[in-house]
Design a protein around this motif. Sequence first.
Motif, short mmCIF file in Angstrom:
data_model
loop_
_atom_site.label_atom_id
_atom_site.label_comp_id
_atom_site.label_asym_id
_atom_site.label_seq_id
_atom_site.Cartn_x
_atom_site.Cartn_y
_atom_site.Cartn_z
N ALA A 66 0.77 -1.15 0.08
CA ALA A 66 -0.03 0.02 -0.12
C ALA A 66 0.93 1.37 -0.19
O ALA A 66 0.41 2.36 -0.27
N GLU A 113 -4.55 -5.97 5.11
CA GLU A 113 -4.95 -4.62 3.88
C GLU A 113 -5.53 -3.84 4.84
O GLU A 113 -5.64 -2.54 4.72
N SER A 114 -6.57 -4.29 5.76
CA SER A 114 -7.39 -3.42 6.45
C SER A 114 -6.55 -2.48 7.48
O SER A 114 -6.85 -1.46 7.77
N GLN A 126 -4.83 0.20 5.45
CA GLN A 126 -5.92 1.39 5.25
C GLN A 126 -6.12 2.35 6.23
O GLN A 126 -6.05 3.50 6.11
#
Length: 232
Positions: free
Chosen positions: A85, A148-149, A152
Amino acid sequence: MTTQLREDLALANKILVNEGVLDGFGHISVRSPNNPDRFFIARSMAPALVEAQDIVEVDLDGHVHDSQGRRTYVERFIHSAIYKARPDVMSVVHSHSPAVIPFGVTGARLRPICHMSGFLGAVTPVYEIRHSAGENTDLLISNQALGESLAQVLGQSNVALMRGHGSVTVGNEIKQAVFRAIYTESNARLQSEASRFGEINFLTEAEAKATSDMNDLHLDRPWEMWKRNALK
Ligand code: MN
């Protein structure tokens, strides 16, 4: 991976243990300078015992690529998802450093209380695993979707707290990530102490940025001291 980078990563493990950030758990990784889709991290073991030969290579989906078939940490997905990310991130620390924990489980927000921790910026986000995985988890980031969460919630910040678990700290090199991990814990101790006396006068956002930029010019100075103390 160069010998120097392996040795620096092994040393960073020892420094973070010696400075009270890592204990028997937690990890630090570094992105491969040759392949941005890979990173290096120790095999699954206590950080204090990590040597250069214990480093394994992992891709950004959390798959280990190791000719000896060694395994690494369950929570490697913290690292894989953040590198995916955040192209600017070159090193990631995940720890359970104790003074930070209260700020993840109460309304109190971790904010920069002194000039050594300006990298915290205006807001330190808190990751709540229940939002993505419900109320029955073991709180570990044990797959890529959870990573990924977390990434984020981290967004463009340098530090994110993980409710009831610990924190993650990122940097543009090993030394910066180590510096930030150490001073995140220090800021949490100071903020807890100051909060007993009354309302805290935190750094402004501009002060946080200016102090962080200044400290980035002097990462070698504490590193050399932390190194000596860790190897004593
Ligand atoms: Mn953990």
